[in-house]
Design an enzyme around this catalytic site. Structure first.
Site, mmCIF file in Angstrom:
data_model
loop_
_atom_site.group_PDB
_atom_site.id
_atom_site.type_symbol
_atom_site.label_atom_id
_atom_site.label_comp_id
_atom_site.label_asym_id
_atom_site.label_seq_id
_atom_site.Cartn_x
_atom_site.Cartn_y
_atom_site.Cartn_z
ATOM 1 N N ASP A 239 0.868 -1.183 0.000
ATOM 2 C CA ASP A 239 0.000 0.000 0.000
ATOM 3 C C ASP A 239 0.902 1.229 0.000
ATOM 4 O OD1 ASP A 239 -1.875 1.979 0.391
ATOM 5 O OD2 ASP A 239 -3.110 0.743 1.709
ATOM 6 N N ASN B 236 -1.657 12.787 -5.296
ATOM 7 C CA ASN B 236 -2.686 13.187 -6.266
ATOM 8 C C ASN B 236 -3.172 14.615 -6.021
ATOM 9 O OD1 ASN B 236 -2.898 10.947 -7.967
ATOM 10 N ND2 ASN B 236 -4.273 9.867 -6.574
ATOM 11 N N HIS C 34 -3.618 14.006 -10.899
ATOM 12 C CA HIS C 34 -3.804 12.568 -11.118
ATOM 13 C C HIS C 34 -2.879 12.016 -12.196
ATOM 14 C CE1 HIS C 34 -7.207 11.714 -8.463
ATOM 15 N NE2 HIS C 34 -7.618 12.949 -8.731
ATOM 16 N N ASP D 275 -0.709 8.806 -11.657
ATOM 17 C CA ASP D 275 -0.692 7.632 -12.530
ATOM 18 C C ASP D 275 0.737 7.233 -12.890
ATOM 19 O OD1 ASP D 275 -3.418 7.636 -12.463
ATOM 20 O OD2 ASP D 275 -3.688 8.489 -14.468
ATOM 21 N N GLU E 171 -4.078 2.270 -4.944
ATOM 22 C CA GLU E 171 -2.630 2.239 -4.718
ATOM 23 C C GLU E 171 -2.217 0.961 -4.008
ATOM 24 O OE1 GLU E 171 -4.426 4.650 -1.281
ATOM 25 O OE2 GLU E 171 -4.770 4.428 -3.417
#
Length: 272
Positions: free
Chosen positions: A184, A192, A197, A201, A228
């Site tokens: 995680d 973000n 974003h 990504d 994530e």
């Protein structure tokens, strides 16, 4: 003989198939020649368009038509097969002593029709095969896409949920170790929010590449199961070895930031 010449078992070599193919066409051509000769003897002896000649002609035309359709995927040998079936009768009926020139002309015209039709059948057969191959490829691509995470290229949660039970039961049955690392990315929402974003990504792809680099065995399985969240499944791996790999991954991620044109994004990860 053709009935006894069974298809090869699945997985046979190309050499074996070529040998089988040649043998098959030899049998087909022998059968065609034999029937062509038999059919030609009927008008030769009858010398008039009686029932025997008509039955022989109908059978020859039927076999020739069937050959043009059944063997259309191989046009060249199919043409020789059709000629072997029809040409003897055409030549015999054209003899002045037999005097069945009208039948010879009709069979000649029909032979030309079969030759032209054979080309059409061959084209349609090729088109059908191409369509079938395209559909198979399309289905395979759809199946692959349904099991693949579009962003990272890793396997997705659906794929993981199908693979994990099989791996688990296999390990239990064989009494083997099975390790599962769950990752995680820490505070990923902050990345973000701060960078957008698109940058987020790119960071996910960066971490996915790092995971793939550590999955060195073919049996190792890596997937993205959430935003994530990632997993790495390691068959025949002890807890000690899995812990060492998790620590190495954690250190490598901390030491290799996501290097972008505008910024370097440093990430950390929690592993269970």
């Amino acid at each position: 003989l053709r009935y006894r010449h069974r298809p090869l078992p699945e997985g046979s070599s190309e050499t074996a198939y070529r040998s089988w193919f040649t043998h098959q066409w030899i049998l087909i051509m022998v059968g065609a020649v034999l029937w062509g000769v038999i059919a030609a003897t009927v008008p030769f002896f009858e010398r008039k368009p009686d029932i025997a000649v008509l039955v022989s002609l109908i059978a020859t035309i039927a076999i020739g038509t069937a050959a043009s359709q059944t063997f259309c995927m191989h046009p060249v040998p199919s043409r020789f097969c059709i000629l072997a079936l029809l040409l003897p009768t055409i030549l015999v009926c054209a003899l002045p002593s037999v005097g069945l020139v009208s039948i010879s002309i009709a069979l000649s015209v029909y032979s030309l029709y079969l030759m032209v039709n054979l080309q059409k059948f061959a084209y349609e057969y090729t088109q059908q095969i191409d369509l079938e191959m395209a559909l198979i490829s399309s289905r395979a691509e759809l199946a692959r896409m349904s099991m693949t995470d579009g962003l990272t290229g890793l396997q997705n949660r659906l794929s993981y949920e199908q693979v994990w039970p099989l791996a688990w039961h296999g390990a239990v049955r064989k009494r083997e170790d099975l390790a599962l690392l769950v990752f995680d990315l820490d505070h990923f929402k902050a990345i973000n929010d701060e960078h957008g974003h698109l940058i987020g990504d790119a960071c996910l792809r960066h971490f996915a590449q790092l995971l793939q680099a550590h999955a060195r065995r073919e049996s190792d399985f890596v997937a993205r199961i959430g935003g994530e969240e990632f997993i790495m499944m390691l068959p025949v791996t002890t807890a000690h070895t899995a812990h060492a790999m998790a620590e190495q991954l954690r250190q490598n991620l901390a030491a290799t930031p996501c290097d972008l044109e505008l910024a370097q994004i440093r990430m950390t990860v929690s592993v269970g």
